[in-house]
Design an enzyme around this catalytic site. Structure first.
Site, mmCIF file in Angstrom:
data_model
loop_
_atom_site.group_PDB
_atom_site.id
_atom_site.type_symbol
_atom_site.label_atom_id
_atom_site.label_comp_id
_atom_site.label_asym_id
_atom_site.label_seq_id
_atom_site.Cartn_x
_atom_site.Cartn_y
_atom_site.Cartn_z
ATOM 1 N N ASP A 274 0.878 -1.158 0.000
ATOM 2 C CA ASP A 274 0.000 0.000 0.000
ATOM 3 C C ASP A 274 0.927 1.223 0.000
ATOM 4 O O ASP A 274 2.127 1.123 0.307
ATOM 5 C CB ASP A 274 -0.957 -0.007 1.193
ATOM 6 C CG ASP A 274 -2.182 0.883 0.935
ATOM 7 O OD1 ASP A 274 -2.108 1.774 0.056
ATOM 8 O OD2 ASP A 274 -3.204 0.707 1.627
HETATM 9 C C1 NOJ Z 1 -4.084 3.933 -0.013
HETATM 10 C C2 NOJ Z 1 -5.260 3.013 0.008
HETATM 11 O O1 NOJ Z 1 -5.286 2.302 1.218
HETATM 12 C C3 NOJ Z 1 -5.266 2.045 -1.161
HETATM 13 O O2 NOJ Z 1 -6.467 1.344 -1.157
HETATM 14 C C4 NOJ Z 1 -5.066 2.766 -2.462
HETATM 15 O O3 NOJ Z 1 -5.085 1.851 -3.528
HETATM 16 C C5 NOJ Z 1 -3.765 3.543 -2.414
HETATM 17 N N1 NOJ Z 1 -3.800 4.487 -1.315
HETATM 18 C C6 NOJ Z 1 -3.485 4.292 -3.701
HETATM 19 O O4 NOJ Z 1 -4.361 5.348 -3.812
#
Ligand code: NOJ
Length: 839
Positions: A274
């Site tokens: 993430d």
């Molecule tokens: C953080 C989020 O938790 C995730 O779901 C997302 O894909 C990424 N940011 C990218 O935006």
């Protein structure tokens, strides 16, 4: 400086090994399993190996590391291979459509499609989203979601996923993945794993991210279960989560990544972090991370744990070549697996600007050119969106045949939630406000609406057709106006909502997770007021999950309650289809509706009492209906509940036994880790080329300082060992031992439409596994049967070995317990019409 990240990682590893708060510790597991190319990955593996073999060290590193926040057009972008004309990977949110794009659809949420209980719709929605992502040039769609699963009803991102039931989520995630990948796009199952609340998900201030502490049995039987289905369905990428699991960070947890995911589930694709969930350099690679996003250490920090540091690690040998090769092979195999080599088009949109011209490197304000081509990828997906919107609307209450409406004399539509946001449906970035009708939550799990049909628009059009007198009131706080409009109407339809989302946006004091389970914007008072003056009050709820509805259920003037969830762009049309009976409701609730907040037994921890905050999942497998059942708590509406305009009867349960032979744990050894090509270990060849003009804050694979030698060798035991390794008994095939999918019993029954209109019934099969430690019942299968009045059809479900097994932490495998097992088929988790004991 160059080695600070990996030195830091040693410290972090040591720290996490000694942090044993509440006895929760994540055991180490090394080496990181290398790809073997089984289970339908053979071709992709061969192509990937051929591709990777020709790459230089810098080229390999470039594919593993993001270029940094807003470095290029997508939410995540890896480096490229200019020599081969190979552009970097484009990774883009979200699980319900394309975030930050125009001319694309806003689909119903994951939770909504789950509420259809219809595998055909799971897959068609996936396929439609995959097609749209492909058309925009996206390589990886950042969805679907099985973490959060939905342990706590107030969890902010539950709606991005499907249901707190692991089996329903497992089927939904598997079919969604097949759909997306059939569209030629890599699906990304996230957030792996136990990412169950928003508060403290990331380190903040002096606090580390929370640790979700779970035992092995619960991990397997509840949280890992849908990820096993994702792997079984062939998912080509997985995103590891922000939180810690048993006190080790999700994106460097060797147990969850190396052992559970890559060994036991035999996952062959790549693991991406993430965004900024990576906290170490070499250590995270050894623990199983294959790609880092956004590539920089922090939002636009300009430095990186990988990039040049990974190059240095490969040169001085702290990162074995086989591990780097495996990382890149997994990334490229995912690319070939879904056919990106033929499906790829140029990235033709830009996340950071909706203008036609702008910067290709927005963070640096460099490279002014055309960045948006406004490619229309919507096709006829509106039809599917409307269908899912209707098919996901759960009718919770309907007395005196209040619904469907038949040309009523007059209608009053009341509530802000029926109306347009005056600023337009995309007025708030990432939907970070709750103004007007609610059709998706907030955060990265969103898409821009191409348009949004508000309920009032569609209902007004229907009224005009019927010559129905029509009134509407949008102000939730003007109770007098609401009462005035409602008091003389033949029917009053009140709309209300409850919203939630991702932690980085706070809406009305809710930092991602909901602060309470009541309706927003005076909704409860509004409904009460309207119902006090109109004995035919119909309530429509757009909510991200359960809200407390016991008063509405018991209010005699509330004649119907519809839960419409987060239906996406066709919201108004979809609800009108249900209210006027163009579509017979068939949806079933994907979560339990408790009478009060305490009924769930678990909740968000808003204020941590330790550091790292410890979230002890002491309830084990007992979440949602399993907790209510075990504690004899009567809900307002149970899991699996939903009414129809017709009635169904169930009869003739049949159970037949199959003999697939005894279960054989997987044995033997893997091959040794392959290396692909040779690595040029001359640091001079890994420096920035002379005269190279670096883009500001952009992450490159070039060395940024001297390569240090004689580094401490205190890496975890076996972490650098590429020799053949023992295979895992419960593993050996996609999602686990292939015999877990052996059919053990076939269960069938007859379902008959005994009412007057055509409908779709969702027969549900539940199982009692029998041990005193097991939940009373667990969902195992379901189907959607379309039945004309008087028509019967057969519901059949094949119970697999996995379905009737429990996880045994001692033998580290699935076992069928000696307890008698009872199967139930019914219309909800508490309407178990037929019962039989497995012979
Ligand atoms: C953080 C989020 O938790 C995730 O779901 C997302 O894909 C990424 N940011 C990218 O935006």
């Amino acid at each position: 400086m160059l080695w600070s990240s990996s030195l830091a990682s040693i410290v972090v590893l040591a720290a996490s090994a000694s942090a044993q708060l509440d006895g929760a510790q994540s055991p180490p597991s090394y080496p990181s399993p290398w790809m073997r190319g089984g289970n339908g990955w053979q071709d992709a593996y061969a192509k990937a190996q051929a591709f990777v073999s020709q790459l230089t060290l810098l080229e390999k590193v470039n594919l593993t590391t993001g270029v940094g926040w807003e470095g290029e057009a997508c939410v995540g972008n890896t480096g490229s291979i200019p020599r081969l004309g190979f552009r970097g990977f484009c990774l883009q949110d979200s699980p319900l459509g394309i975030r930050f794009a125009d001319q694309a659809s806003a689909f119903p949420s994951g939770m909504n499609v789950a509420a259809t209980w219809t595998t055909r719709l799971f897959k068609s929605r996936g396929r439609a989203m995959g097609d749209e992502h492909r058309g925009k040039g996206i390589d990886v769609q950042l969805g679907p979601v099985a973490g959060p699963l939905g342990r706590v009803p107030a969890g902010g991102r539950n709606w991005e996923g499907f249901s707190p039931d692991p089996v329903l989520t497992g089927v939904a995630i598997g079919e969604t993945i097949k759909g997306i990948q059939d569209g030629g796009v890599i699906a990304n199952a996230k957030h792996y794993i136990m990412n169950e609340q928003e508060h403290n998900r990331e380190p903040s201030g002096s606090f580390a991210a929370y640790s979700a502490n779970v035992d092995d049995k619960t991990m397997h039987e509840t949280y890992l279960w849908p990820f096993a289905d994702a792997v079984h369905a062939g998912v080509a990428s997985i995103m590891c989560s922000y939180n810690q699991i048993n006190n080790s960070y999700g994106s460097q947890n060797s147990y969850t990544l190396n052992y559970l995911l890559k060994n036991e589930l035999d996952f062959q694709g790549f693991v991406v972090s993430d965004w900024w969930a990576q906290h170490t350099g070499v250590a995270s690679a050894l623990a199983g991370l294959d790609m880092t996003m956004a590539g920089d250490q922090g939002l636009a920090s300009g430095n990186t744990y990988w990039g040049g540091n990974l190059t240095a690690a490969a040169i001085n040998g702290t990162l074995p070549q086989w591990r780097l090769d495996d990382m890149v092979t997994r990334i490229m195999a995912a690319y070939y697996k879904v056919g990106r080599d033929t499906a790829r088009v140029d990235v033709n949109f830009n996340s950071w600007s909706s203008e036609t011209y702008g910067y290709i490197h927005p963070q640096a304000n460099e490279g002014y050119q055309q960045i948006n081509y406004h490619v229309n990828v919507q096709s006829d997906h509106a039809k599917l969106i409307r269908e899912i919107g209707g098919a996901s609307t759960v009718m919770l209450k309907n007395v005196n045949n209040a619904l469907p409406l038949k040309k009523p004399k007059s209608v009053a539509v009341i509530g802000e939630d029926a109306h347009d946001n005056p600023g337009g449906p995309n007025a708030c970035g990432d939907r970070g406000c709750n103004t007007g009708t609610l059709a998706m939550g907030w955060g990265s799990g969103t898409a821009n609406f191409p348009y949004l049909i508000a309920p009032v628009t569609a209902l007004r059009a229907q009224a005009a057709k019927d010559r129905t007198l029509f009134a509407n009131v949008s102000n939730n706080y003007d109770l007098d106006a609401a009462a005035k409009a409602a008091s003389n109407a033949s029917v009053a339809i009140v709309f209300a909502n409850a919203d939630s989302g991702e932690a980085y946006i706070t809406v009305d004091g809710n930092s991602g997770d909901r602060n309470n389970l009541t309706l927003w914007g005076n909704g409860d008072a509004l409904i009460k007021k309207v119902a006090s003056v109109n004995p035919n009050t119909i309530v429509v709820l757009h909510t991200v999950g359960a809200v407390i509805v016991e008063d509405l259920k018991n209010n005699p003037n509330v004649t119907a309650i519809l839960w419409a969830g987060l239906p996406g762009q066709e919201s108004g049309n979809a609800i009108t289809d249900i209210i006027y009976g163009y579509r017979n409701p068939s949806a079933k609730s994907v979560f339990t509706w408790g009478k009060k907040r305490e009924d769930w037994g678990v909740d968000v921890i808003y204020t941590p009492t330790s550091n790292p905050p410890q979230l002890n999942f002491n309830e084990g497998n007992f979440i949602d209906y399993r907790y209510f059942d075990a504690n004899n708590i009567e809900p307002s509406y149970e899991f699996g509940f939903g009414l129809s305009y017709t009635n169904y009867s169930y009869s003739n349960l049949q159970i037949s036994k199959n003999d697939p032979g005894p279960y054989q744990p997987t044995v033997g050894m893997t091959k040794a880790a392959p290396t692909l090509g040779t690595i040029d270990k001359d640091p001079a060849h890994a420096e920035f080329p002379t005269g190279f003009r670096a883009v500001f804050k952009y992450i490159y694979p070039y060395l940024t300082g001297p390569v240090l030698t004689n580094q401490p060798e205190s890496w975890p035991a076996k972490s650098q060992d590429g020799s053949p390794q023992p295979r895992v008994g419960a593993g050996g095939s996609a999602g686990g031992n292939r015999q877990l999918w052996d059919v053990m019993y076939t269960v069938s029954c007859t379902v008959t439409n005994t009412g007057g209109v055509k409908g779709t019934e969702i027969p549900q099969l539940y199982l009692s596994l029998g041990a005193p430690t097991d939940p009373k019942i667990v969902l195992r299968g379901f189907d959607d049967l379309i039945l004309d009045p008087g028509e019967s059809n057969t519901f059949t479900y094949k119970l697999t070995r996995r379905d009737i097994s429990n996880w045994d932490p001692v033998t580290q495998n699935w076992v069928i317990s000696p307890y008698p097992k009872t199967v139930y088929v019914g219309a909800s988790s508490r309407d178990l019409k037929l019962k039989g004991v497995l012979p």
